[in-house]
Design a protein around this motif. Structure first.
Motif, PDB file in Angstrom:
ATOM      1  N   ASP A   1       0.857  -1.253  -0.084  1.00 51.13           N
ATOM      2  CA  ASP A   1       0.000  -0.033  -0.027  1.00 51.13           C
ATOM      3  C   ASP A   1       0.864   1.310  -0.003  1.00 51.13           C
ATOM      4  O   ASP A   1       0.482   2.096  -0.629  1.00 51.13           O
ATOM      5  CB  ASP A   1      -0.883   0.168   1.192  1.00 51.13           C
ATOM      6  N   GLY A   2       2.075   1.349   0.620  1.00 53.69           N
ATOM      7  CA  GLY A   2       2.872   2.283   0.620  1.00 53.69           C
ATOM      8  C   GLY A   2       3.424   2.782  -0.669  1.00 53.69           C
ATOM      9  O   GLY A   2       3.647   3.669  -0.995  1.00 53.69           O
ATOM     10  N   LEU A   3       3.925   1.419  -1.318  1.00 54.43           N
ATOM     11  CA  LEU A   3       4.518   1.669  -2.718  1.00 54.43           C
ATOM     12  C   LEU A   3       3.391   2.318  -3.652  1.00 54.43           C
ATOM     13  O   LEU A   3       3.855   3.208  -4.549  1.00 54.43           O
ATOM     14  CB  LEU A   3       4.953   0.164  -3.318  1.00 54.43           C
ATOM     15  N   CYS A   4       2.250   1.736  -3.533  1.00 57.08           N
ATOM     16  CA  CYS A   4       1.061   2.096  -4.529  1.00 57.08           C
ATOM     17  C   CYS A   4       0.991   3.760  -4.478  1.00 57.08           C
ATOM     18  O   CYS A   4       0.588   4.365  -5.643  1.00 57.08           O
ATOM     19  CB  CYS A   4      -0.207   1.759  -3.927  1.00 57.08           C
ATOM     20  N   VAL A   5       1.294   4.367  -3.332  1.00 59.17           N
ATOM     21  CA  VAL A   5       1.148   5.690  -3.543  1.00 59.17           C
ATOM     22  C   VAL A   5       2.297   6.603  -3.512  1.00 59.17           C
ATOM     23  O   VAL A   5       2.153   7.753  -3.411  1.00 59.17           O
ATOM     24  CB  VAL A   5       0.339   6.302  -1.856  1.00 59.17           C
ATOM     25  N   SER A   6       3.449   5.985  -3.624  1.00 58.52           N
ATOM     26  CA  SER A   6       4.656   6.689  -3.489  1.00 58.52           C
ATOM     27  C   SER A   6       5.704   6.174  -4.689  1.00 58.52           C
ATOM     28  O   SER A   6       6.489   6.983  -5.261  1.00 58.52           O
ATOM     29  CB  SER A   6       5.440   6.340  -2.415  1.00 58.52           C
ATOM     30  N   ARG A   7       5.641   5.044  -4.986  1.00 58.30           N
ATOM     31  CA  ARG A   7       6.622   4.701  -6.203  1.00 58.30           C
ATOM     32  C   ARG A   7       6.153   4.518  -7.464  1.00 58.30           C
ATOM     33  O   ARG A   7       5.035   3.591  -7.743  1.00 58.30           O
ATOM     34  CB  ARG A   7       7.388   3.136  -5.583  1.00 58.30           C
ATOM     35  N   PRO A   8       6.520   5.095  -8.404  1.00 63.23           N
ATOM     36  CA  PRO A   8       6.029   5.089  -9.925  1.00 63.23           C
ATOM     37  C   PRO A   8       6.266   3.793 -10.321  1.00 63.23           C
ATOM     38  O   PRO A   8       7.336   3.069 -10.008  1.00 63.23           O
ATOM     39  CB  PRO A   8       6.670   6.018 -10.662  1.00 63.23           C
TER      40      PRO A   8
END
Length: 337
Positions: free
Chosen positions: A291-298
């Motif tokens: 979930d953290g990657l979904c909102v931060s990592r392209p």
């Protein structure tokens, strides 16, 4: 053999100081005798991509290739390119001049390109488009034809130039359901008989299932999932593809996407679909720890490979066994329908 290709294509528009990234890094190929469906909702960039492949828009970066050769933008090069790659518009009524006869409409292309044997070309094109005998239609006007016949005239106008690729933008969207199947069958027959390739731009995954060899799903300027039609439409990996499929009549539970429609002037960080993603909203992405990657990592730009591929943190994080079970289940469900 690859005929038409987009290589890291980017197209931008600037209006009132705002920059819209309509196409934001796309790799796509259309092979010889292949039908590729480019699918997505309105505003995702699919029509801009199609226009760029035709040479009607000039990319900010990246390139369009035909037969492996980058497209040049001189008048002579564009003229030659548009003979090989022809456009079929979605609204036959709007694309045909009401003051021109069917003969004049189909003959326009050969006249522009100064091709010989105009009469034979027009008759042959009308015949291949299913309007037989062609002489019966020469002196008719668009208002004297049915919607399906008008769309066949538009297709004949493209065929009169003997192109190798058709770019069809929503080719049956304005037609009655009874005529849609006839036009789709015509496109398949032209592929089989003439070896024509086609890029079919549509928002309808049902149409893609009936006509395409491969599907590319586009969202906010990028292709987010692509691959063979059977693989993508029976076992979609991206939540956006799943949402598009869920609105088909056979689907037991439609997915209603929240949030705002895609805005190419405001591309969010991380996965560009995350503000509307039902997987993120349901907590499923948190369960897989992405979930953290979904909102931060392209996510990286997908390649032009014909193999199935997806740009989704959650899909990449799911265990292989879970993915296989989901794919097997989806396949059984489609067969049962």
């Amino acid at each position: 053999m690859t005929l038409l290709e987009a290589r890291d294509l980017r197209v931008e528009f600037v209006s009132r100081g705002r920059r819209a990234r309509a196409v934001d890094g796309v790799n796509l190929v259309v092979g010889q005798g292949e039908i590729v469906a480019l699918v997505g909702e309105s505003g995702c960039g699919k029509t801009t991509l199609a226009r760029t492949l035709l040479g009607l828009e000039r990319p900010a970066s990246g390139s369009v290739l035909y037969g492996g050769v980058p497209l040049a933008y001189s008048s002579r090069a564009l003229r030659a390119h548009r003979r090989e790659v022809q456009l079929v518009l979605q609204d036959p009524t709007g694309s045909l001049n009401p003051r021109h006869t069917v003969y004049e409409a189909v003959a326009e292309g050969p006249r522009i390109h100064r091709l010989p044997a105009e009469g034979e070309r027009v008759a042959s094109a009308l015949s291949r488009a299913g309007l037989r005998p062609p002489e019966r239609f020469f002196n008719r006007y668009p208002h004297e034809l049915s919607g399906g016949q008008r769309q066949r005239v538009v297709i004949a106008g493209a065929l009169a130039l003997d192109p190798r690729v058709l770019v069809a933008d929503e080719p049956v969207a304005s037609l009655d359901a009874s005529v849609r199947g006839e036009i789709l069958a015509l496109l398949l027959r032209l592929r089989d008989e003439l070896g024509l390739s086609a890029l079919v731009v549509t928002h309808d995954l049902g149409l893609a299932w009936n006509i395409a060899d491969r599907v590319a799903v586009m969202y906010l300027g990028r292709i987010v999932e692509s691959g063979p039609v059977e693989r993508i439409l029976t076992a979609p990996s991206h939540p956006y593809t799943q949402a598009l499929l869920s609105v088909l009549p056979e689907s037991p539970s439609p997915v209603v996407l929240g949030g705002e429609p895609p805005d190419p002037t405001r591309i969010p960080p991380g996965c560009r679909f995350h503000p509307r993603c039902q997987i993120l909203a349901s907590g499923a992405a948190a369960e897989t720890g992405v979930d953290g990657l979904c909102v931060s990592r392209p996510l990286p730009v997908l390649s032009s490979s014909a193999a199935a591929q997806v740009a989704c943190h959650h899909a990449e994080a799911r265990p292989a066994s879970t993915r296989r079970e989901a794919e097997a289940g989806a396949g059984v469900e489609v067969e049962r329908r």
